[in-house]
Design a protein around this motif. Sequence first.
Motif, mmCIF file in Angstrom:
data_model
loop_
_atom_site.group_PDB
_atom_site.id
_atom_site.type_symbol
_atom_site.label_atom_id
_atom_site.label_comp_id
_atom_site.label_asym_id
_atom_site.label_seq_id
_atom_site.Cartn_x
_atom_site.Cartn_y
_atom_site.Cartn_z
ATOM 1 N N CYS A 1 -6.129 -8.066 -9.168
ATOM 2 C CA CYS A 1 -6.619 -7.853 -7.455
ATOM 3 C C CYS A 1 -6.944 -5.801 -8.064
ATOM 4 O O CYS A 1 -7.697 -5.263 -6.700
ATOM 5 C CB CYS A 1 -6.099 -7.782 -5.856
ATOM 6 S SG CYS A 1 -4.001 -7.090 -6.209
ATOM 7 N N ARG A 2 -6.475 -5.628 -9.012
ATOM 8 C CA ARG A 2 -6.371 -3.743 -9.430
ATOM 9 C C ARG A 2 -5.399 -3.357 -8.243
ATOM 10 O O ARG A 2 -5.378 -1.939 -8.932
ATOM 11 C CB ARG A 2 -7.800 -3.304 -9.579
ATOM 12 C CG ARG A 2 -8.276 -4.302 -10.563
ATOM 13 C CD ARG A 2 -8.121 -4.072 -11.995
ATOM 14 N NE ARG A 2 -7.911 -2.910 -12.633
ATOM 15 C CZ ARG A 2 -7.116 -2.772 -13.318
ATOM 16 N NH1 ARG A 2 -6.084 -4.037 -13.706
ATOM 17 N NH2 ARG A 2 -6.512 -1.577 -14.029
ATOM 18 N N ALA A 3 -4.508 -3.862 -7.522
ATOM 19 C CA ALA A 3 -3.893 -2.737 -6.231
ATOM 20 C C ALA A 3 -2.628 -3.243 -7.818
ATOM 21 O O ALA A 3 -2.105 -3.399 -8.079
ATOM 22 C CB ALA A 3 -3.631 -3.567 -5.044
ATOM 23 N N PRO A 4 -1.951 -1.343 -6.759
ATOM 24 C CA PRO A 4 -0.584 -1.475 -7.459
ATOM 25 C C PRO A 4 0.347 -3.150 -7.271
ATOM 26 O O PRO A 4 0.684 -3.162 -6.384
ATOM 27 C CB PRO A 4 0.131 -0.129 -6.626
ATOM 28 C CG PRO A 4 -1.514 0.693 -6.072
ATOM 29 C CD PRO A 4 -2.223 -1.073 -5.941
ATOM 30 N N GLY A 5 1.447 -3.013 -7.880
ATOM 31 C CA GLY A 5 2.137 -3.771 -8.059
ATOM 32 C C GLY A 5 3.889 -3.419 -8.706
ATOM 33 O O GLY A 5 3.530 -2.263 -9.290
#
Length: 281
Positions: free
Chosen positions: A35-39
């Motif tokens: 999703c390309r969101a930070p993890g």
Amino acid sequence: MLDVSDDVRAEIGDEEAARLLAGDSAPDTYDCTSCRAPGDIEQERTSTVLFVGGETAVLAFAHASCIPSQVVTVSEEQLRDAVRTFAGGRRGSGAPGIPSPAAAPDSTAGRPAENTAGRDESAPRPAVLGVTCGQVLIDDQLHPALVIEPTAPIARPGSEGSGDDFLPLLAEQGFLPVEDVARAPLPVTGWSVLLAVGRLHAILQPGVAGGRPTSWWQAHQPLPVTDEWRAAAHRTRTVLVYAAPVGAIGQQPREDLLREALEKAAAQGVLVAAAMPVTGS
């Protein structure tokens, strides 16, 4: 909080897997390959995803809720392109040489990608596939789709005949005839759509004798994707892949015209399809 599958462990070795699980070689934070969101490995379950090329392997990280830990086989060119693209501007994974490939397909109807699958430059009739990305409305919901159409008849490997075996070959792989475009096609075992670094890279088919998946079609240059296509792919985690013989669909400038062409091909009995999970998204 880090998941390392048996396949990934077999590729990187027990020692490196142990270092990852202990936090010695894994970044604290990363951009999810899906999703390309930070993890954050310390705050949420995280999957290790190993992209393997001819000579290079790239380890990426993803939210476990987005994609399971797995090994994905791609071409060396695709892998290097992913590394270059990622290094060009995205936030790193926190470890040198470990980018975070990922994303989803483009949705411009009427602009087929000029890519090849199984192309033999010495053959009189190279198997050149046009790939059009779009969305299909089914049960009031938009689904991400790929439409595959060769630019010439495709003969069965080893055949000297002049017939077109494109649809029979796909039928042998589990693709089913489409009778009604308003109904979603059934899944096909072992196939998937590979998306990485925001681009469409390949359609993967099952490996020989249970081995790693291989590319059935791959882009000469990874294709960018629109936000709408990406959102639909991320929501459904599935891509609907339609295929028709040369001349059945054509280049359609709008998605409504593409839908009409699909319906016409289905009515003529020359459209097959399968639903495939997104890999690497």
